[in-house]
Write a protein that holds these residues in place. Structure first.
Motif, PDB file in Angstrom:
ATOM      1  N   SER A  11     127.497 -68.156 -15.683  1.00  0.00           N
ATOM      2  CA  SER A  11     126.345 -67.795 -16.521  1.00  0.00           C
ATOM      3  C   SER A  11     125.220 -68.265 -15.549  1.00  0.00           C
ATOM      4  CB  SER A  11     126.231 -68.600 -17.846  1.00  0.00           C
ATOM      5  OG  SER A  11     125.079 -68.196 -18.419  1.00  0.00           O
ATOM      6  N   ALA A  12     125.335 -69.706 -15.174  1.00  0.00           N
ATOM      7  CA  ALA A  12     124.024 -70.148 -14.414  1.00  0.00           C
ATOM      8  C   ALA A  12     123.877 -69.524 -13.010  1.00  0.00           C
ATOM      9  CB  ALA A  12     124.171 -71.635 -14.209  1.00  0.00           C
ATOM     10  N   GLY A  19     123.716 -66.600 -10.780  1.00  0.00           N
ATOM     11  CA  GLY A  19     123.271 -65.386 -10.712  1.00  0.00           C
ATOM     12  C   GLY A  19     122.471 -64.682 -10.116  1.00  0.00           C
ATOM     13  N   VAL A  20     121.978 -63.670 -10.282  1.00  0.00           N
ATOM     14  CA  VAL A  20     121.035 -63.018  -9.309  1.00  0.00           C
ATOM     15  C   VAL A  20     119.819 -63.872  -9.069  1.00  0.00           C
ATOM     16  CG1 VAL A  20     119.484 -61.019  -9.059  1.00  0.00           C
ATOM     17  CG2 VAL A  20     121.647 -60.783 -10.268  1.00  0.00           C
ATOM     18  N   GLY A  21     119.322 -64.956 -10.055  1.00  0.00           N
ATOM     19  CA  GLY A  21     118.414 -65.827  -9.956  1.00  0.00           C
ATOM     20  C   GLY A  21     118.604 -66.616  -8.635  1.00  0.00           C
ATOM     21  N   TYR A  56     118.305 -57.064 -16.758  1.00  0.00           N
ATOM     22  CA  TYR A  56     119.221 -57.537 -15.932  1.00  0.00           C
ATOM     23  C   TYR A  56     120.401 -56.790 -15.700  1.00  0.00           C
ATOM     24  CZ  TYR A  56     121.561 -61.932 -14.075  1.00  0.00           C
ATOM     25  OH  TYR A  56     121.972 -62.860 -12.972  1.00  0.00           O
ATOM     26  N   PHE A 102     115.412 -70.151 -15.773  1.00  0.00           N
ATOM     27  CA  PHE A 102     116.202 -68.885 -15.449  1.00  0.00           C
ATOM     28  C   PHE A 102     117.286 -69.311 -15.083  1.00  0.00           C
ATOM     29  CE2 PHE A 102     117.155 -64.978 -13.525  1.00  0.00           C
ATOM     30  CZ  PHE A 102     117.000 -64.086 -14.687  1.00  0.00           C
ATOM     31  N   SER A 103     117.308 -70.136 -14.043  1.00  0.00           N
ATOM     32  CA  SER A 103     118.601 -70.219 -13.198  1.00  0.00           C
ATOM     33  C   SER A 103     119.471 -71.083 -13.877  1.00  0.00           C
ATOM     34  CB  SER A 103     118.128 -71.065 -11.850  1.00  0.00           C
ATOM     35  OG  SER A 103     119.400 -71.039 -11.089  1.00  0.00           O
ATOM     36  N   SER A 132     120.096 -70.788 -17.123  1.00  0.00           N
ATOM     37  CA  SER A 132     120.576 -70.056 -18.310  1.00  0.00           C
ATOM     38  C   SER A 132     119.986 -70.941 -19.472  1.00  0.00           C
ATOM     39  CB  SER A 132     121.777 -69.576 -18.342  1.00  0.00           C
ATOM     40  OG  SER A 132     122.440 -69.220 -17.261  1.00  0.00           O
ATOM     41  N   MET A 139     117.576 -69.793 -24.043  1.00  0.00           N
ATOM     42  CA  MET A 139     117.792 -68.592 -24.786  1.00  0.00           C
ATOM     43  C   MET A 139     119.030 -68.638 -25.916  1.00  0.00           C
ATOM     44  SD  MET A 139     117.134 -65.686 -22.012  1.00  0.00           S
ATOM     45  CE  MET A 139     118.863 -65.527 -21.606  1.00  0.00           C
TER      46      MET A 139
HETATM   47  N1  PHE Z   1     121.039 -67.726 -14.820  1.00  0.00           N
HETATM   48  C1  PHE Z   1     121.285 -66.404 -14.497  1.00  0.00           C
HETATM   49  C2  PHE Z   1     120.661 -66.345 -13.138  1.00  0.00           C
HETATM   50  O1  PHE Z   1     120.290 -67.078 -12.165  1.00  0.00           O
HETATM   51  C3  PHE Z   1     120.327 -65.608 -15.406  1.00  0.00           C
HETATM   52  C4  PHE Z   1     120.341 -66.056 -16.787  1.00  0.00           C
HETATM   53  C5  PHE Z   1     119.628 -66.454 -17.656  1.00  0.00           C
HETATM   54  C6  PHE Z   1     121.711 -65.872 -17.508  1.00  0.00           C
HETATM   55  C7  PHE Z   1     119.859 -66.727 -18.916  1.00  0.00           C
HETATM   56  C8  PHE Z   1     122.023 -66.073 -18.904  1.00  0.00           C
HETATM   57  C9  PHE Z   1     120.764 -66.708 -19.608  1.00  0.00           C
HETATM   58  O2  PHE Z   1     120.552 -64.868 -12.564  1.00  0.00           O
END
Ligand code: PHE
Length: 434
Positions: free
Chosen positions: A22-23, A25-27, A103, A215-216, A218, A221
């Motif tokens: 989850s953590a 990711g595209v971020g 996303y 964001f990174s 996660s 939310m």
């Molecule tokens: N952490 C993910 C990323 O870095 C994005 C993400 C945000 C996923 C919040 C889940 C919840 O791309």
């Protein structure tokens, strides 16, 4: 408060992989390098480290603790603290759903790029955007997410995250090694890592670090709260969080090395921001040796990182429908799959022939900014306040330390109760002023 019958992770390792999935990711690959590049390079790394190991860690621990304690999804968890806070949980579901929709639209582009490079039929971003492919790939991505989540926490999400992340590392390491050997890579690394010490006193840079951490990792939310709710294993949340944060940081750091090596090997502009992945890098790949192999691999890398993240967002509204309205997993997943596809259409079509714009800016950028800069921190702040001020302090301290050998002192939790929400509010204000 164990509720029997709730699905559980197959193993503790599986839980860690899912959370890391989850953590990471595209971020990490696309956002982190350019945020670092724009905000002081090496100095930003220092600031980011401080932010993730104080604020990020506290927030992640809070989410896992509540999920494990209540064994339910975010709306019901907040209702259990006080009935009247259901709306705060609903707001988190709404923000997550919104982020999920765009996303997945971005993942659709990434899928198309992979397909274009794998078949050797790459076209420019403009040409691609004018075609029907963005819609087609978006639909495929939504369907894949639906299928994984429908299969379940243990046999869907956990399995895909585990193999996805292992494969991800297996591709990222050699790609970075290749990048570092390219001519010009040294300058890229210098640009990336040379600290600009003036940024330490710049509140905007700290705000950028908070935004990136949110964001990174996660957090904010309720995604990790949901993952924590499937944790039947008697394992500590603080050390789990440290492992997840460490992995996420390592990937971001290495992604920076990889991206800046590629960008500088072609004298491209490192501060390209959002178009980096779809415009700048393809240009780089077209000029370097082995580019034809590197390009598809790079997009697979993004795809793996992205899907293991999007399924975690997808699972949140699904679990909310299951726990709040008693829907079956299949039914909930179908509803969310279709709804997120419809909601994401304007984002997916932002740069298309339809050219959807709000006040001149592409819809996707508007949604991204609105949710990322404001929606996410606002619901995060509300959640932190409800969870730390209204949940009995003794229970909170006990639950944070449950199954843990090293105990977090109650005093530190008292500090975090004030500091975490306060920091988010300060970040928001800084962003508003900036
Ligand atoms: N952490 C993910 C990323 O870095 C994005 C993400 C945000 C996923 C919040 C889940 C919840 O791309």
């Amino acid at each position: 408060m164990q509720v029997t019958g709730r699905e559980k992770w197959g193993s503790y390792g599986g839980f860690l992989f899912a959370a890391i999935g989850s953590a990471v990711g595209v971020g990490n690959i696309w956002r982190f390098p350019y945020v670092a590049g724009e905000n002081g390079g090496g100095a930003f790394l220092g600031i980011y480290l401080v932010v993730v190991f104080t604020f990020g860690l506290s927030f992640m621990v809070l989410e896992f603790t509540l999920g494990r304690y209540y064994q339910t999804s975010v709306i019901v968890a907040l209702q259990k603290i006080r009935k009247r806070f259901a709306w705060a949980g609903a707001a988190m579901v709404a923000v997550t759903f919104g982020v999920l929709s765009y996303y997945m639209a971005i993942l659709g582009w990434i899928l198309s790029y992979f397909a274009m490079y794998a078949t050797g039929m790459a076209v420019s971003f403009e040409e691609y955007s004018q075609s029907w492919y963005p819609l087609l790939s978006f639909a495929v991505i939504a369907a894949v997410n639906y299928l994984i989540v429908r299969t379940g926490v243990r046999s869907g999400i956990e399995k895909v995250s585990k193999y996805g992340i292992l494969l991800f590392v297996g591709i990222m390491v050699p790609l970075t090694a290749i990048g570092l050997t390219l001519p010009g890579a040294g300058e890229g690394v210098t640009f990336y890592l040379t600290p600009d010490a003036t940024v330490f006193s710049d509140p905007q840079v700290w705000a950028a670090a908070f935004g990136q951490a949110f964001f990174s990792l996660s957090i904010g939310m309720g995604v990790l709260l949901t993952y924590g709710s499937y944790l039947g294993q008697k394992r500590p949340v603080v050390s789990s969080s440290l492992v997840i944060i460490g992995a996420d940081l390592a990937v971001s750091f290495v992604a920076g090395l990889m991206i800046f090596s590629f960008v500088f090997s072609n004298d491209a502009n490192p501060a390209e921001g959002t178009t980096l992945v779809f415009k700048v890098l393809p240009q780089v790949f077209s000029t370097i040796e082995l580019g034809a192999v590197i390009a598809p691999l790079f997009f697979v890398l993004l795809l793996l990182a992205g899907i293991t993240s999007s399924i975690s967002m997808f699972q949140l509204p699904v679990s909310a429908l299951e726990d709040s309205l008693g829907f079956s997993r299949r039914k909930a997943a179908s509803i969310i799959g279709i709804a997120a596809f419809v909601a994401g259409l304007p984002s997916a079509l932002s740069y298309s022939a339809v050219d959807l714009r709000v006040n001149g800016a592409a819809v996707l950028d508007v949604v991204n900014d609105a949710l990322g800069d404001y929606g996410l921190p606002i619901v995060g702040a509300v959640f932190a306040i409800v969870a730390t001020w209204f949940l009995d302090k003794k229970i909170l301290t006990e639950q944070v330390n449950l199954y843990s050998r090293v105990k977090v002192p109650a005093g530190l939790i008292s500090v975090a109760r004030v500091a975490v929400p306060l920091l988010i509010v300060v970040t928001l204000l800084t962003q508003l002023v900036g």
